[in-house]
Write an enzyme that holds these catalytic residues in place. Structure first.
Site, mmCIF file in Angstrom:
data_model
loop_
_atom_site.group_PDB
_atom_site.id
_atom_site.type_symbol
_atom_site.label_atom_id
_atom_site.label_comp_id
_atom_site.label_asym_id
_atom_site.label_seq_id
_atom_site.Cartn_x
_atom_site.Cartn_y
_atom_site.Cartn_z
ATOM 1 N N LYS A 16 0.668 -1.367 -0.247
ATOM 2 C CA LYS A 16 0.659 -0.111 -0.115
ATOM 3 C C LYS A 16 0.830 1.588 0.235
ATOM 4 C CE LYS A 16 -4.231 -1.752 1.206
ATOM 5 N NZ LYS A 16 -5.535 -1.908 2.794
ATOM 6 N N LYS A 63 -5.910 -12.258 -8.047
ATOM 7 C CA LYS A 63 -6.885 -12.580 -7.271
ATOM 8 C C LYS A 63 -7.839 -11.661 -7.149
ATOM 9 C CE LYS A 63 -8.284 -10.532 -2.979
ATOM 10 N NZ LYS A 63 -8.059 -10.253 -1.542
ATOM 11 N N LYS A 101 -10.624 -6.112 -4.625
ATOM 12 C CA LYS A 101 -11.645 -4.675 -4.562
ATOM 13 C C LYS A 101 -11.019 -3.494 -5.156
ATOM 14 C CE LYS A 101 -14.165 -4.876 -0.268
ATOM 15 N NZ LYS A 101 -13.843 -3.678 1.551
#
Ligand code: TRP
Length: 338
Positions: free
Chosen positions: A116, A198, A201
């Site tokens: 992040k 994956k 979101k």
């Protein structure tokens, strides 16, 4: 009321971005059967969301949308404790104490933090680094034993374990040491555009992700565009490591229709990708439609949602208060005179 004889389960989802079909099939859907045998808490972790920049009005809306979605997906608020993290102030307070037990080095090594920090290079705030400590606080406050999470959160649950063990050995037994509960099915629904990654979101490519709020047209369009494989026996619907795109769609189909992967392979033998993708879309739409209708109905009933959240916060607070006052006492803070 919380049943003291049952083991406790805690999980949380951030009210950020759109909950994906992968989140649903791999996580939320598997939580509903747990409600019978465990004492469950399901939390909308709004404080965690603040670690990346949010538009305040959107955060507020997403928080209520997610609350309604939880219920629409089968979380029963009369059985489980369903609540918003910021409604129970003990989360932030315990996080401070745990901050004094967690080491900079271990937080700095967290994969998700590094990832992040790379993606939000202009906003590497302390909250981003402390994120796993707040998560440990969520878990340890309720003495939760089992934490149903996806693979990407295993490292954070392990940190919560390490913090619990360290605190217990420094100040005497205080916290239940939690463990991950990894779901066996559907834990790895992949991106429709890059089927080795994956379904996430936060994927910036809208075509890669089916969100639980996508309408039937969007679902069909995205599945039609889903990346498939051009191997030697192209157009053969088979679950095979060499065919990650089709394998992923077979998993989605199987989880949404209840047909096993092996039976689905037979069902689509000789039919080609086009026919198969339409069938996957039908199966996905039939799972999403009742959830969307129920979420919409719940969001229109503000009084009901408010009652659920008020009661959830009260029930959660009762447990959280007990843990926090024990912790305050153990570390040597003078109890407040009441
Ligand atoms: N970090 C989790 C995620 O992004 C969300 C979360 C916050 C959580 N606190 C938690 C999950 C406690 C399980 C337990 O998926």
């Amino acid at each position: 009321m919380a049943d003291e004889t049952k083991k406790r389960v805690f999980s949380g989802v951030q009210p950020t971005g759109k909950v994906t079909l992968g989140n649903y099939l791999g996580a939320i859907r598997n939580w509903t059967p747990l409600q019978e045998s465990f004492d469950c808490l399901f939390c909308v972790v709004d404080l965690h969301s603040l670690t990346v920049r949010q538009v305040p009005a959107e955060l507020r809306k997403n928080t209520l949308d997610l609350t309604a979605l939880y219920i629409a997906c089968g979380i029963d608020p009369s059985q489980s404790i369903l609540f918003i993290q910021s409604h129970v102030h003990e989360h932030a307070e315990l996080a401070w104490i745990l901050d004094t037990v967690a080491y900079v080095g271990e937080l700095n090594r967290m994969t998700q933090f590094k990832d992040k920090a790379r993606r939000h290079a202009d906003n590497i705030n302390m909250g981003l680094m402390n994120y796993p400590v707040l998560m440990a606080s969520d878990i340890l406050l309720y003495q939760a034993e089992y934490i149903p999470v996806g693979k990407d959160q295993v490292q954070h649950v392990e940190l919560a374990r390490d913090i619990a063990v360290r605190f217990n050995s420094r100040y005497s037994d205080t916290f239940v040491v939690p463990q991950c509960m990894l779901s066996k099915t559907g834990s790895s629904i992949k991106s429709l555009q890059e089927p080795t990654a994956k379904m996430s979101k936060s994927d910036p490519d809208d075509n890669a992700v089916i969100s639980l709020t996508d309408d039937p047209d969007a679902v069909r369009r995205k599945l039609r565009r889903a990346v498939t494989d051009s191997d030697t026996d192209a157009h053969c619907v088979r679950h095979d490591a060499a065919k990650p795109g089709i394998s992923n769609l077979l998993n989605v189909y199987s989880l949404c229709s209840g047909v096993s992967v092996a039976d689905a392979e037979k069902q689509f033998e000789g039919k080609g990708y086009g026919v198969f993708k339409e069938a996957v879309a039908d199966a996905v739409v039939s799972v999403l439609q009742p959830i969307q209708a129920e979420q919409k109905r719940l969001l229109a009933d503000k009084g009901y949602l408010e009652r659920v959240l008020k009661e959830g916060a009260e029930r959660a607070s009762a447990i959280a208060q007990r843990t926090l006052s024990k912790v305050y006492r153990k570390v040597g803070l003078v109890p407040k005179i009441r």
